[in-house]
Design a protein around this motif. Structure first.
Motif, short mmCIF file in Angstrom:
data_model
loop_
_atom_site.label_atom_id
_atom_site.label_comp_id
_atom_site.label_asym_id
_atom_site.label_seq_id
_atom_site.Cartn_x
_atom_site.Cartn_y
_atom_site.Cartn_z
N ARG A 285 5.37 -9.06 -14.14
CA ARG A 285 4.49 -7.90 -14.09
C ARG A 285 4.40 -7.25 -15.47
O ARG A 285 5.43 -7.03 -16.12
N CYS A 286 3.18 -6.97 -15.91
CA CYS A 286 2.98 -6.52 -17.28
C CYS A 286 2.10 -5.27 -17.36
O CYS A 286 1.08 -5.19 -16.68
N ALA A 287 2.53 -4.31 -18.17
CA ALA A 287 1.65 -3.20 -18.54
C ALA A 287 0.93 -3.67 -19.80
O ALA A 287 1.58 -3.99 -20.80
N SER A 288 -0.39 -3.71 -19.76
CA SER A 288 -1.15 -4.32 -20.83
C SER A 288 -2.30 -3.43 -21.28
O SER A 288 -2.99 -2.84 -20.45
N PRO B 102 0.83 -1.21 0.00
CA PRO B 102 0.00 0.00 0.00
C PRO B 102 0.86 1.26 0.00
O PRO B 102 1.98 1.24 0.55
N ARG B 103 0.36 2.30 -0.59
CA ARG B 103 0.99 3.63 -0.63
C ARG B 103 2.24 3.70 -1.52
O ARG B 103 2.94 4.69 -1.52
N THR B 104 2.52 2.66 -2.31
CA THR B 104 3.62 2.74 -3.28
C THR B 104 3.15 3.63 -4.44
O THR B 104 2.09 3.37 -5.02
N PRO B 105 3.92 4.67 -4.80
CA PRO B 105 3.52 5.46 -5.97
C PRO B 105 3.45 4.57 -7.21
O PRO B 105 4.37 3.77 -7.44
N MET B 106 2.39 4.68 -7.99
CA MET B 106 2.22 3.83 -9.16
C MET B 106 3.42 3.93 -10.10
O MET B 106 3.81 2.97 -10.74
N GLN B 107 4.01 5.14 -10.17
CA GLN B 107 5.11 5.33 -11.12
C GLN B 107 6.42 4.70 -10.65
O GLN B 107 7.40 4.67 -11.39
N ASP B 108 6.43 4.16 -9.42
CA ASP B 108 7.63 3.46 -8.93
C ASP B 108 7.59 1.97 -9.26
O ASP B 108 8.55 1.25 -9.00
N ILE B 109 6.45 1.52 -9.83
CA ILE B 109 6.30 0.08 -10.07
C ILE B 109 7.08 -0.33 -11.32
O ILE B 109 6.84 0.16 -12.42
N LEU B 110 8.04 -1.25 -11.12
CA LEU B 110 8.86 -1.74 -12.23
C LEU B 110 8.14 -2.86 -12.97
O LEU B 110 7.43 -3.67 -12.36
N ALA C 159 10.38 3.52 -20.33
CA ALA C 159 10.90 3.91 -19.02
C ALA C 159 11.23 2.70 -18.14
O ALA C 159 12.03 2.81 -17.21
N GLY C 160 10.56 1.57 -18.40
CA GLY C 160 10.76 0.39 -17.55
C GLY C 160 9.84 0.38 -16.35
O GLY C 160 9.80 -0.58 -15.59
N HIS C 161 9.13 1.46 -16.16
CA HIS C 161 8.14 1.58 -15.08
C HIS C 161 7.04 2.50 -15.58
O HIS C 161 7.18 3.10 -16.65
N PHE C 162 5.97 2.63 -14.79
CA PHE C 162 4.90 3.53 -15.25
C PHE C 162 5.37 4.97 -15.20
O PHE C 162 6.11 5.37 -14.31
N VAL C 163 4.95 5.73 -16.21
CA VAL C 163 5.22 7.17 -16.22
C VAL C 163 3.94 7.89 -16.65
O VAL C 163 3.07 7.30 -17.26
N ASP C 164 3.89 9.15 -16.32
CA ASP C 164 2.73 9.95 -16.71
C ASP C 164 2.95 10.42 -18.14
O ASP C 164 3.80 11.27 -18.41
N ASN D 269 15.20 -3.45 -18.36
CA ASN D 269 14.51 -4.40 -17.48
C ASN D 269 13.28 -5.03 -18.11
O ASN D 269 12.68 -5.94 -17.54
N ILE D 270 12.90 -4.56 -19.28
CA ILE D 270 11.72 -5.13 -19.96
C ILE D 270 12.16 -6.34 -20.79
O ILE D 270 12.91 -6.20 -21.75
N LYS D 271 11.66 -7.53 -20.39
CA LYS D 271 12.08 -8.76 -21.08
C LYS D 271 11.48 -8.84 -22.48
O LYS D 271 12.14 -9.25 -23.43
N VAL D 272 10.21 -8.51 -22.58
CA VAL D 272 9.54 -8.51 -23.88
C VAL D 272 8.54 -7.36 -23.92
O VAL D 272 7.78 -7.18 -22.97
N ALA D 273 8.59 -6.59 -24.99
CA ALA D 273 7.53 -5.61 -25.25
C ALA D 273 6.97 -5.99 -26.60
O ALA D 273 7.70 -5.95 -27.60
N MET D 274 5.72 -6.42 -26.65
CA MET D 274 5.20 -6.89 -27.93
C MET D 274 3.99 -6.07 -28.40
O MET D 274 3.19 -5.60 -27.59
N VAL D 275 3.95 -5.91 -29.72
CA VAL D 275 2.81 -5.23 -30.33
C VAL D 275 2.10 -6.26 -31.20
O VAL D 275 2.71 -6.84 -32.11
#
Lengths: 212, 471
Positions: free
Chosen positions: B428-431, B334-342, B461-466, B374-380
């Motif tokens: 962990r995946c941004a999808s 809890p309370r971790t800034p979303m943009q710190d999530i790798l 960025a390897g993590h969430f950014v605005d 740090n991103i193992k795979v980024a696929m489109v």
């Protein structure tokens, strides 16, 4: 379709809200082209400690001792007691198939995902909606070993086995009728074939591009 | 009294009504894919029944198909069980027919909810069904479109009707201009965050307001696609010039004098000004920031500048327990800034966000930059062969490849991981897909739902950014 009339069954409580159909039957088991064989993989990711794949010998897989259905006292349960929004998510009918093939005949919850609710009826598997308070009190009582409930579709009641408590539930008259009699829904609809044909002909005249 | 768009669509398709309101609803378009149809065709065969109107069927294989190795033909489907399911669809279509079938490897194959509209096979005023909950997508065209189960697939094949009851009318109105970097995906995630994943249960939802009217068809499809994530079987948007322009000249769109006739009827597909809705929800677009889900349900969503919520602050015990369980599953505090999530992986695709506009937006963010180490795979994964071809014509594939993204063949892919594309436990995946349920993208995988822009920026960025601060 299988009939559903009266069921006197052992109750298993699954105390979590928003149980989605991905949890009920994970996607790797949807590759089957059959209607049967889903029971051993019901709640697969919660029920086993390893990752399930089609074709595994499920009898040899390590069970998760913390998962409620793995407790000996719930063996043979036919009624699943669940929290709100049970069966939300995807349209996979494999979800009620898996529950049914595991041995459940009925699921009681305060609310259901719309498509899951519909799919359940099509298989003679009865989803019962009771109020959140009623479901709460059933969860409390299900702590007693051997807790059973009697679900009577004709009377639309859920009662404790000793009859001390009884709750009314709503169900559409058409669905109730189909389930009580185990009707083949397609056969019932085809009795209206002339009406469908006439409707279709009018529609074709009015919107011909929909029929090209 | 005035009628809603849903009332109009309902009224014009009722064949028969029982005393309790159960109706036979006529179905104009039946979309079929390989996962939810085999048992339906089998049922038809066992009962010795024939399809009622096979010309209503548009079919494709999308869920099991691989996104690599297409040069190996059908052998590209390595998993024999997947292969059997794809072959079974081909066999069934061969036996029963279809208006059109886009098999695996066809240039026009793709995700069923991308190709329907793309082909002009989804037209305003239609009832559209498919054994797939994301059929709500097609409501963007002023259709009544919803997902059905396999028994219903068989029922529609055999009778051209669905046995159903009228739902409630719900309207979600979004007004005002969208901020830079805020998309249709963020609108619908914000709606789900507001009303919850059961907020639309039992309702057909019309999306309305100036923000929705300003969206392209692609954007409207994204919004309607996720109506089901708010519990609503059907989402819809009224027909306007944007709808008509999109459909003009598509393969199965009407043409010649029929086009004008069709357009005239389509223009009536909207809610009357005095129509009454059972439930109304209003959002101000200016208050919507880019959204990120943090948990295991689409309602577990926050704005990009927020932090992971604290369950201790939740008063409802059932909800609190759900949050605690989600945090354990997601491996978050809890309370971790979303943009710190790798992140470990990034997936741009799915019936929510794999159309050309989505790919253009993601490419614009990625252009000239490199995917983080740090991103193992980024696929489109483009939504269809035609989307892929268009993107390649525009050079988007080069942009993605030069940035370190993998450019794949079309299909459902890692949205539900029925093919080889999946998360490993703990990854962990941004999808850009639609569901962050436990195990959805692979057993033990952790999914964060975002827009294509946000996913592309997270890959770099390897993590969430605005993405609003992206230059």
């Amino acid at each position: 379709m299988e009939k559903f009339t009266v069921l006197n069954g052992l109750v298993a409580p699954l105390d979590r809200a928003n149980v989605d159909t991905d949890a009920i039957i994970p996607k790797q088991f949807l590759k089957s082209i059959k209607r049967s064989g889903y029971g051993p993989n019901l709640f697969d990711a919660w029920r086993y400690l390893d990752i399930g794949q089609p074709g595994m010998d499920n009898a040899k897989r390590p069970l998760n001792p913390d998962f409620v259905l793995n407790q000996a006292r719930y063996k043979g349960a036919e009624i699943l007691l669940a929290r709100k929004n049970f069966g939300c998510g995807s349209s996979r009918e494999h979800a009620p198939w898996a529950l049914q093939q595991y041995g459940f005949k009925c699921v009681i919850a305060p609310s259901f995902g719309d498509i899951f609710y519909e799919n359940s009826f099509k298989n003679g598997f009865l989803p019962v909606v009771l109020s959140a308070t009623e479901v709460d009190s059933l969860f409390y009582e299900s702590a007693l070993p051997g807790f059973r409930l009697v679900v009577d579709l004709d009377r639309q009641t859920v009662s404790t086995a000793d009859g001390s408590k009884s709750y009314k539930f709503d169900v559409d008259p058409s669905r109730r009728h189909s389930l009580l009699n185990g009707l083949d829904e397609i056969g019932v609809t085809l009795r209206h074939a002339d009406e469908i044909r006439a409707f279709e002909a009018r529609r074709r005249d009015q919107f011909p591009w929909l029929f090209r | 009294m005035g009628r809603t768009l849903y009332d109009k669509l309902w009224d014009s398709h009722v064949v028969h009504v029982e005393k309790d309101g159960t109706a036979l609803l006529y179905i104009d378009r039946h979309l079929v894919h390989e996962v939810t149809s085999p048992q339906a065709f089998e049922g038809l065969k066992l009962a010795g029944r024939k399809p009622w109107r096979i010309g209503s069927v548009v079919a494709t294989a999308d869920h099991n198909t691989p996104t690599t190795g297409w040069d190996r033909g059908l052998d590209g489907i390595v998993d024999p069980i997947s292969r059997l399911q794809v072959d079974t669809l081909t066999k069934n279509i061969k036996e029963y027919g279809a208006k059109v079938y886009f098999p695996f490897l066809d240039k026009r194959q793709g995700i069923v909810h991308v190709i329907g509209p793309e082909q002009g096979a989804t037209l305003p005023g239609m009832t559209v069904v498919c054994g797939d909950s994301h059929t709500s997508t097609h409501g963007a065209f002023g259709c009544l479109a919803h997902g059905i189960g396999t028994s219903e697939v068989e029922h529609v094949l055999a009778t051209q009707c669905l046995v159903t009851k009228k739902m409630k009318n719900m309207r979600v109105t979004v007004e005002g201009p969208l901020g830079r970097g805020v998309t249709a995906k963020d609108i619908v995630l914000a709606v789900i965050g507001r009303i919850g994943i059961a907020g639309g249960t039992g309702s057909a939802v019309e999306f309305a307001g100036s923000t929705i009217r300003a969206l392209s068809m692609e954007g409207r499809m994204t919004v309607c696609n996720m109506a089901i994530e708010a519990g609503a079987r059907a989402g819809m948007v009224a027909v306007d010039d944007t709808t008509v322009q999109y459909l003009k000249g598509r393969t199965f769109s009407p043409n010649g004098p029929e086009w004008d006739q069709a357009v005239a009827t389509w223009k009536m597909l909207n809610s009357d000004p005095d129509a009454k809705f059972d439930i109304e929800v209003k959002l101000d677009a200016r208050e919507i920031a880019p959204q990120i889900t943090w948990g295991t349900s689409p309602e577990m969503v926050v704005a990009v500048e927020a932090s992971v919520p604290d369950p201790d602050k939740e008063k409802d015990p059932i909800k609190r327990e759900g949050m605690e369980r989600a945090l354990v599953y997601m491996g978050l505090k809890p309370r971790t800034p979303m943009q710190d999530i790798l992140l470990d992986k990034v997936f741009i695709g799915s019936c929510t966000n794999s159309r050309i506009e989505d790919l253009r937006a993601a490419a614009a963010v990625a252009k000239g930059r490199k995917v983080a180490s740090n991103i193992k795979v980024a696929m489109v994964v483009p939504g269809s062969g035609l989307v892929k071809a268009q993107a390649e014509k525009e050079g988007l594939d080069k942009v993605f490849r030069e940035s370190g993204f993998e450019w794949r063949e079309p299909g459902c892919s890692m949205c539900l991981a029925m093919n080889a594309d999946r998360l490993e436990p703990g990854e962990r995946c941004a999808s850009t897909s639609n569901r962050n349920f436990e195990g959805r993208q692979g057993a033990g995988g952790r999914t964060h739902l975002v827009s294509p822009e946000m996913a592309a920026a997270a890959a770099i960025a390897g993590h969430f950014v605005d993405v609003r601060s992206w230059r």
